[in-house]
Design an enzyme around this catalytic site. Structure first.
Site, short mmCIF file in Angstrom:
data_model
loop_
_atom_site.label_atom_id
_atom_site.label_comp_id
_atom_site.label_asym_id
_atom_site.label_seq_id
_atom_site.Cartn_x
_atom_site.Cartn_y
_atom_site.Cartn_z
N LYS A 1 -12.39 64.93 -38.13
CA LYS A 1 -11.83 64.58 -39.44
C LYS A 1 -11.68 65.81 -40.32
O LYS A 1 -10.62 66.05 -40.92
CB LYS A 1 -12.71 63.52 -40.12
N ARG B 1 -17.94 60.79 -45.98
CA ARG B 1 -17.64 60.21 -44.66
C ARG B 1 -18.14 61.13 -43.55
O ARG B 1 -18.20 62.34 -43.70
CB ARG B 1 -16.13 60.02 -44.48
N GLY C 1 -15.92 53.69 -36.66
CA GLY C 1 -16.83 52.68 -37.18
C GLY C 1 -18.28 52.83 -36.78
O GLY C 1 -19.12 52.02 -37.16
N MET D 1 -20.41 55.39 -37.40
CA MET D 1 -21.30 56.03 -38.39
C MET D 1 -20.93 55.57 -39.79
O MET D 1 -20.00 54.80 -39.99
CB MET D 1 -21.22 57.55 -38.24
N ARG E 1 -5.52 61.89 -36.59
CA ARG E 1 -6.21 62.23 -35.34
C ARG E 1 -5.35 61.72 -34.20
O ARG E 1 -4.50 60.85 -34.40
CB ARG E 1 -7.60 61.60 -35.28
N HIS F 1 -11.66 46.33 -36.37
CA HIS F 1 -12.67 46.95 -35.50
C HIS F 1 -12.55 46.42 -34.07
O HIS F 1 -12.54 47.19 -33.10
CB HIS F 1 -14.07 46.66 -36.05
N SER G 1 -16.88 63.50 7.57
CA SER G 1 -16.67 62.70 6.36
C SER G 1 -18.04 62.51 5.73
O SER G 1 -18.93 61.91 6.33
CB SER G 1 -16.05 61.35 6.70
N CYS H 1 -16.27 59.76 1.81
CA CYS H 1 -15.85 58.36 1.83
C CYS H 1 -16.79 57.45 1.05
O CYS H 1 -16.65 56.24 1.07
CB CYS H 1 -15.71 57.85 3.26
N TYR I 1 -9.81 65.84 1.63
CA TYR I 1 -9.44 64.54 1.06
C TYR I 1 -10.67 63.84 0.50
O TYR I 1 -11.81 64.18 0.81
CB TYR I 1 -8.76 63.65 2.11
#
Length: 894
Positions: free
Chosen positions: A28, A98, A107, A109, A354, A470, A779, A846, A866
């Site tokens: 902010k 703020r 929301g 804090m 923001r 909210h 693997s 895997c 992979y």
């Protein structure tokens, strides 16, 4: 930290900070400074840095000695710009206080508005504004907010006093109260403070200011902020900044307003101004959902069918200014912006900008379109999408053919659909999640205290609030469906019911919500799989151009294989053959094989399974159309295939023609105290080579058949599980090779295949150089490698792993994100030693880590070929692999 700069000022077209200072000024504060530098209308103020937050917690919640003088100097600077002085009884400067962390935490804090009001300055504000009602309303709002945030007095006391007062006066709306009414209520509010606290509400503005600053810093460690950081991987060490800013008022009559706007639609990504505002309202009213907001654009108002005027029509000059500013901000930040603004007597002021939170669908559209507009590159677009957020796109929506019994309609606050049992509070939602039940959290309105319940629920339904309430903002960030503002619903928390007209539902009843259209449906409605195209395909194409890691899927059914192909899998990295033996027509011959007393009996039972196995593999090879398929030989302990209860034993014994006692005896023989480390994996193939021979024959016969049918080359990869060294591997490999030779002779076909192993024991990593002399691929089975390396059972770790991660003993759950220092080190050893013997050895993983973005980044770093993961995580892995490659390029350049 002697000589540190604790405070940075902004306003009047200049600032001491800028956007790149988020770590110090918070998001902010950095963006307020940036907007000031851009010459945009920003109320003047200053930011107390995150370093003060660190100092505050390191020094017993105290402030640096020189902070007070620095703040007073900043307040003096604000006085020069505004013509008002903080604490002046005749011409007071009022401020907001703020929070502002470097990562957005909406929301979570605390905030205090109208600070500086007291019994004296309220009269000066009334005189200056010419509106006593506005002044006293602002004062009572300040007392409510300050008492709750700073003095820790439940705001319910003040709400109750307000409702009681309105009831006695026969009034229904706050707007019906006069200046005298608010003045009387201020007295009642101060009485509440005196009763609850044992002392008067603070009148000294300096005392008010430092109380609010301390409260904002303290809120960094409140329960909801801690939970939010936990869910979003935000370190506690970052701290928050505090922004002190000159108040501008949206509640000064019909020429004033407050609102929230996005430069693009955060749900769909549509390139159009999107948002809501309220005339004659203060800043928190829109976000809190206390009043039903109005649409900003005329087009949105018409689409919503609203009878309230849009900002475009009601305040055309302010609307034109907002459009001018949003164009500047989006081009400057090169991203969709979430903006907060206030209009005071016709003049628009920017309070925040923001990068806006958005759904995955919107994120894809916005990233692709920004790239197509030339604001960002294709690579930047790929980097803009959080891989895990793709999960939002990969889950069911409501089947269009399904019957929709619509209970009511609210606002489509967050897209997607979900079904579950009704619960009315967040603790119930969390308990249900732990019990394995799916729930919909139903609230009149949500607050930051509901964060844990929202996380646990499948979806959220509220009766109040708009598209920027909210509930809406948090649900979109979590990727959960949400319907807000369903005003026809009446919720009775005490009785545990919700009602719409004559229909009443209770806790535990099933409902379905469709967050894409705002519908609330009765019952559990049939869902369907998503279809991915458009921007998803474009962005994934850009990702595929830059990634080095290939992405395969863990799949053993035709349905999973087809899903994997649809999501862009480049083969099957793990076919778990044991999953194929639990079907009703297969479990009986499997049990016959286990109960057989000799080789002949086992082979007879396996002969019944052979054609079924062969057809399984034909299906997989056909679907994969020449892509690699890695098939793991039977892995789990044999006792898993036997019945367990007495009733099951009796049924199976009759079917197999044996006594229940014989079955119980065999089950007892196979019982193990620690099956994960017992008679499983390659140990089965060594003790009973006929099992591996049957499976190998099925694989090779299927390869010959599928190659003929598809015309595509089939090169199966046969994987031997759980080896600890080369003797085991070579012994099993010899039986596989023998079967390949037999099938070649019988069919006359040429066979190409590879035999490799799953590395899932620490000893196998250490002996990788020796194993790789005969193994053609590795693997890494990171699920079991994690268990064997850390000595932690995945099935039993839930009772203590949370404590380990909370205390920082482990950085994260090692079964979700790979343990780099332990398991990761073993993988590195296996890679390095394996390549010493066989430089071209094929390497992959895997375990489910293959679909975790952070783990995919690790796999890229160590040079695997992979990763393999569940079908629905294939797109996540593809994007994470691309971002890992881009990160490597950026690191080399930087």
């Amino acid at each position: 930290m002697a000589g540190a700069k604790w405070v940075y000022t902004f306003g009047d077209g200049k600032a001491e900070g800028e956007a790149g200072m988020k770590n110090l000024l918070g998001g902010k504060g950095a963006n307020l400074a940036e907007m000031s530098n851009l010459g945009l209308p920003v109320p003047p103020g200053f930011t107390i840095t995150t370093e003060v937050c660190t100092y505050y917690y390191d020094n017993g919640k105290s402030f640096p000695a020189d902070l007070d003088a620095t703040v007073k100097a900043a307040l003096a600077g604000m006085a020069k710009l505004t013509g008002k002085t903080f604490g002046d009884p005749a011409n007071p400067l009022l401020v907001s206080v703020r929070s502002g962390a470097r990562a957005s935490m909406p929301g979570m804090m605390d905030t205090v508005l109208n600070l500086g009001l007291n019994d004296v300055t309220v009269a000066a504000v009334a005189t200056a504004s010419g509106d006593a009602r506005f002044a006293w309303d602002s004062y009572r709002r300040f007392i409510t907010m300050y008492s709750n945030v700073v003095l820790d007095i439940d705001h319910g006391h003040f709400e109750e006093a307000l409702e009681d007062y309105k009831e006695r006066k026969g009034l229904h709306l706050d707007t019906e109260l006069s200046a005298d009414d608010w003045k009387l209520l201020v007295g009642k509010y101060k009485d509440i403070v005196r009763k609850e606290l044992g002392k008067d509400f603070p009148q000294d503005p300096q005392e008010q200011l430092w109380g609010a600053v301390g409260a904002v810093f303290s809120s960094w460690m409140n329960a909801r902020a801690i939970k939010y950081r936990e869910l979003n991987s935000i370190p506690a060490s970052w701290g928050t900044a505090v922004n002190v800013q000159s108040m501008v008022f949206g509640n000064m009559g019909e020429t004033s307003a407050t609102g929230v706007a996005f430069t693009r639609n955060p749900s769909t990504g549509e390139n159009a101004l999107y948002g809501e505002f309220l005339i004659n309202a203060q800043g928190e009213d829109v976000v809190a959902g206390i009043r039903t907001p109005q649409d900003i654009t005329e087009a949105a108002k018409i689409e919503a069918g609203s009878d309230k005027p849009s900002m475009e029509k009601a305040m055309p000059e302010a609307y034109a200014e907002l459009c001018r500013i949003y164009g500047i901000l989006e081009k400057h930040y090169r991203d969709m912006q979430d903006m907060e603004f206030t209009i005071q007597e016709g003049k628009l002021w920017m309070l925040q900008t923001r990068s806006g939170k958005r759904t995955a669908k919107a994120a894809l559209k916005i990233a692709v379109e920004l790239a197509q507009e030339g604001l960002i590159s294709e690579s930047e677009a790929v980097g803009r999408i959080e891989p895990g957020a793709l999960d939002q796109l990969l889950h069911p929506t409501i089947d269009p053919k399904a019957e929709r019994r619509v209970l009511t309609i609210g606002l489509p606050a967050s897209p997607g659909a979900a079904a579950g049992e009704i619960v009315f509070n967040s603790d119930e939602a969390e308990a249900a999640k732990k019990a394995g039940r799916k729930v919909i959290l139903v609230r009149v309105e949500t607050s930051p205290e509901d964060i844990h319940g929202m996380h646990a629920a499948e979806g959220i339904l509220t009766t109040r609030g708009g598209m920027t309430s909210h509930a809406a903002v948090v649900a979109r960030g979590m990727g959960k469906p949400c319907v807000s503002g369903a005003g026809q619903i009446r919720v009775d928390y005490a009785k545990g019911t919700l009602s719409v007209g004559p229909t009443t539902l209770k806790a535990g009843d099933f409902i379905t919500i469709d967050g894409s259209v705002g519908q609330v449906l009765l019952g559990e409605v049939k869902m369907q799989k998503p279809e991915l195209s458009g921007e998803f395909g474009i962005l994934m194409g850009w990702a595929d151009k830059v990634r080095h890691l290939r992405v395969r899927a863990n799949a053993e059914t035709p349905e999973d294989a087809r899903t994997a192909r649809d999501f862009g899998a480049e083969g099957i990295g793990l076919c778990r053959t044991e999953h194929m033996f639990f079907d009703e027509d297969r479990i009986q011959p499997m049990r016959e094989m286990i109960l057989a007393g000799d080789d002949k009996g086992r082979r007879s039972a396996l002969a019944k399974l052979l054609p079924m196995q062969r057809q399984d593999f034909v299906s997989l090879f056909t679907i994969m159309q020449g892509l690699p398929v890695t098939i793991r030989l039977l892995d789990p302990p044999l006792h898993e295939f036997l019945p367990h209860t007495e009733a099951e034993i009796a049924v199976v014994a009759r079917a197999l023609g044996v006594t229940a006692e014989q079955l119980r005896h065999r089950a007892a023989e196979l019982h193990e105290f620690n099956p994960m480390l017992g008679f499983r994996g390659c140990r089965l193939a060594i003790a009973y080579p006929e099992i591996a021979e049957m499976q190998a024959r099925a694989i090779f016969e299927a390869a010959v058949k599928a190659a003929k049918e598809t015309g595509k080359p089939v090169i199966p990869e046969v994987m031997v599980p759980l080896v600890m060294g080369v003797p085991e591997f070579d012994l099993v490999k010899s039986r596989i090779d023998a079967m390949a030779e037999a099938v070649k002779k019988e069919t006359g076909a040429e066979l190409s295949y590879q035999v490799g192993t799953m590395i899932e024991l620490p000893r196998a990593c250490l002996r990788a150089q020796e194993i790789a002399k005969t193994a053609e691929f590795f693997s890494f089975g990171t699920n079991d490698l994690t268990q064997t390396a850390l000595g932690i059972s995945r099935d039993d770790a839930g009772s203590f792993l949370g404590s380990y991660t909370a205390r920082g003993i482990l950085a994260s759950d090692p079964f979700i994100t790979i343990d780099r220092d332990g398991v990761g080190e073993l993988v590195k050893i296996g890679v390095e030693r394996g390549r010493k013997s066989r430089p071209d050895i094929k390497l992959g993983i895997c375990g489910e880590h293959g679909g975790d973005p952070a783990s995919v980044g690790f796999c890229h770093e160590v040079g695997l070929d992979y990763v393999s993961c569940s079908p629905f995580r294939v797109p996540i892995a593809r994007l994470a692999a691309a971002q890992a490659a881009l990160g490597e390029v950026k690191a080399k350049e930087g």
